[in-house]
Design an enzyme around this catalytic site. Structure first.
Site, PDB file in Angstrom:
ATOM      1  N   HIS A 249       0.820  -1.154  -0.057  1.00  0.00           N
ATOM      2  CA  HIS A 249       0.014  -0.049  -0.109  1.00  0.00           C
ATOM      3  C   HIS A 249       0.954   1.254   0.185  1.00  0.00           C
ATOM      4  O   HIS A 249       0.381   2.381   0.004  1.00  0.00           O
ATOM      5  CB  HIS A 249      -1.054  -0.069   1.270  1.00  0.00           C
ATOM      6  CG  HIS A 249      -0.461   0.174   2.571  1.00  0.00           C
ATOM      7  ND1 HIS A 249      -1.092   0.321   3.605  1.00  0.00           N
ATOM      8  CD2 HIS A 249       0.898   0.102   3.010  1.00  0.00           C
ATOM      9  CE1 HIS A 249      -0.238   0.351   4.588  1.00  0.00           C
ATOM     10  NE2 HIS A 249       0.594   0.154   4.549  1.00  0.00           N
TER      11      HIS A 249
HETATM   12  C1  LIG Z   1       5.033   0.601   6.239  1.00  0.00           C
HETATM   13  S1  LIG Z   1       6.454  -0.305   6.726  1.00  0.00           S
HETATM   14  C2  LIG Z   1       5.769  -1.799   7.306  1.00  0.00           C
HETATM   15  C3  LIG Z   1       6.584  -2.763   8.311  1.00  0.00           C
HETATM   16  C4  LIG Z   1       5.814  -4.101   8.822  1.00  0.00           C
HETATM   17  N1  LIG Z   1       5.770  -4.792   7.775  1.00  0.00           N
HETATM   18  C5  LIG Z   1       4.751  -3.607   9.254  1.00  0.00           C
HETATM   19  O1  LIG Z   1       3.385  -4.054   9.050  1.00  0.00           O
HETATM   20  O2  LIG Z   1       4.875  -3.063  10.617  1.00  0.00           O
HETATM   21  C6  LIG Z   1       7.226  -0.539   5.224  1.00  0.00           C
HETATM   22  C7  LIG Z   1       8.478  -1.427   5.227  1.00  0.00           C
HETATM   23  O3  LIG Z   1       8.960  -1.619   4.139  1.00  0.00           O
HETATM   24  C8  LIG Z   1      10.346  -1.429   4.129  1.00  0.00           C
HETATM   25  N2  LIG Z   1      11.039  -0.966   2.870  1.00  0.00           N
HETATM   26  C9  LIG Z   1      10.662   0.002   2.344  1.00  0.00           C
HETATM   27  N3  LIG Z   1      11.370   0.255   1.172  1.00  0.00           N
HETATM   28  C10 LIG Z   1      11.969  -1.105   1.077  1.00  0.00           C
HETATM   29  C11 LIG Z   1      12.908  -1.361   0.167  1.00  0.00           C
HETATM   30  N4  LIG Z   1      13.147  -0.674  -1.101  1.00  0.00           N
HETATM   31  N5  LIG Z   1      13.427  -2.620   0.179  1.00  0.00           N
HETATM   32  C12 LIG Z   1      13.264  -3.318   1.288  1.00  0.00           C
HETATM   33  N6  LIG Z   1      12.400  -2.907   2.323  1.00  0.00           N
HETATM   34  C13 LIG Z   1      11.868  -1.797   2.199  1.00  0.00           C
HETATM   35  C14 LIG Z   1      10.596  -0.422   5.451  1.00  0.00           C
HETATM   36  O4  LIG Z   1      11.949  -0.323   5.818  1.00  0.00           O
HETATM   37  C15 LIG Z   1       9.501  -0.968   6.323  1.00  0.00           C
HETATM   38  O5  LIG Z   1      10.082  -1.844   7.217  1.00  0.00           O
END
Ligand SMILES: C[S@@+](CC[C@H](N)C(=O)[O-])C[C@H]1O[C@@H](n2cnc3c(N)ncnc32)[C@H](O)[C@@H]1O
Length: 342
Positions: A249
């Site tokens: 999302h």
């Molecule tokens: C909105 S958070 C959700 C975290 C967890 N899944 C939760 O629901 O609490 C989005 C996650 O995606 C990771 N993320 C964002 N961009 C990323 C990328 N390019 N590669 C790997 N992880 C990424 C962020 O570091 C974060 O942990």
């Protein structure tokens, strides 16, 4: 009970929002919500039990009724005989929003006031939330703060994966939780799936946070971390389950599609994909209000609240099969990559 108010009535409630919150907070603190939820209960009985004045309590309860949260039966002229019952779940709902661990309290720490009263300028791009909220976080402190805040809001996802743990994990061995935050969800999954090993895939800066979760949660040999960036390299292979929890999302449709295709390519034959986030319903849109507002000023966050249908269709298009939506506070969309033996 569902109440649909006219725009005029809704505006009156909105403009008096802090007062309505005060009423509900007070009702929670007094213990009135427990009594009302167990109702029907008479006004005179309530007044005696809580040591308050009946006529004052009558008006106080009118405030709650105006919010659509109470039903009232007033059989005759004696207001003491009026009986009330709260809608089921009211106490927990109020506690979730104003109680000690309220997510709304956590949200209020964000600098939304930078936009307040300046929305027109913000819509024109002249005012934004300051740089500290641009993605990705720039400092270790910002990373830790972001993931801490994420973990705080994971309750509904934890509850739903727990509810379906047998179906999800009984025949699985290795899970990759893509964008898996600080590993809180993975640790909860491991609690209920003794034969599973889980790796969090996240930006390298998050490694120490997952290590801290591993130490704190006692899954030393089963909770791993794979550092990487899903925009720079393909997702790692060797997993028979892969989850995106509140990840898709964050990105436009084309990127969500690309990530699901990457997952398909990475998963073992027969592999399980699991998508969990707040799928769009009128209720969820309302509960998302803070983020819809705050993120107006943060262009690096797309914030798409999608219907579950978007994902069921996408999974089928990409080639997954046995697509299902499992019920829960937040539903899970699951599907399997064909095993090749069909
Ligand atoms: C909105 S958070 C959700 C975290 C967890 N899944 C939760 O629901 O609490 C989005 C996650 O995606 C990771 N993320 C964002 N961009 C990323 C990328 N390019 N590669 C790997 N992880 C990424 C962020 O570091 C974060 O942990």
């Amino acid at each position: 009970m569902t109440v649909t108010l006219s725009p005029r009535a809704l505006m009156s409630l909105l403009v008096n929002g802090p007062k309505a919150t005060d009423v509900l907070h007070t009702a929670l603190d007094l213990g009135l919500l427990d009594a009302l939820e167990a109702g029907p209960v008479r006004l005179d009985a309530l007044a005696t039990r809580f040591g308050v004045l009946p006529l004052r309590l009558y008006k106080f309860l009118d405030c709650i009724e105006s919010l659509g949260l109470l039903t009232r039966d007033e059989p005759d002229d004696d207001i003491g005989a009026t009986s009330y019952r709260a809608v089921p779940g009211l106490r927990d709902a109020v506690n979730a929003v104003v109680g000690p661990d309220a997510t709304e309290r956590d949200r209020d720490r964000y600098p939304w006031r930078q936009l307040h009263g300046r929305l027109a300028e913000s819509l024109r791009g002249e005012v934004s939330i300051d740089d500290g909220f641009a993605w990705p976080p720039k400092t270790a402190e910002q990373t830790a703060e972001f993931e801490r805040s994420m973990a705080l809001g994971l309750g509904p996802a934890i509850e739903t994966v727990r509810r379906h743990s047998d179906r999800l994990w009984s025949d699985r061995h290795r899970l990759l939780d893509v964008g898996g935050g600080d590993g809180t969800l993975a640790a909860h999954i491991l609690d209920t799936a003794p034969d599973l090993r889980a790796d969090v895939y996240n930006l390298p800066a998050v490694a120490p946070l997952v290590a801290a979760t591993r130490d704190a949660r006692g899954h030393a040999d089963r909770l791993g971390f794979v550092g990487g960036d899903f925009f720079v390299e393909p997702l790692p292979r060797g997993y028979d389950a892969l989850s995106f929890v509140r990840v898709l999302h964050d990105w436009p449709n084309a990127v969500a599609r690309e990530l699901v295709q990457q997952a398909y390519a990475a998963l073992d034959p027969g592999g399980l994909i699991l998508i969990c986030e707040e799928f769009r319903t009128p209720d969820r849109l309302a509960m998302q209000f803070f983020w819809s507002y705050f993120l107006i000023g943060v262009d690096s966050s797309v914030s798409r609240l999608r219907e579950a249908d978007f994902y069921t269709k996408l999974l089928t298009e990409v080639g997954f099969q046995d697509v299902a939506v499992l019920p829960g506070t937040w539903e899970l969309v699951i599907a399997y990559k064909p095993s090749g033996r069909e």
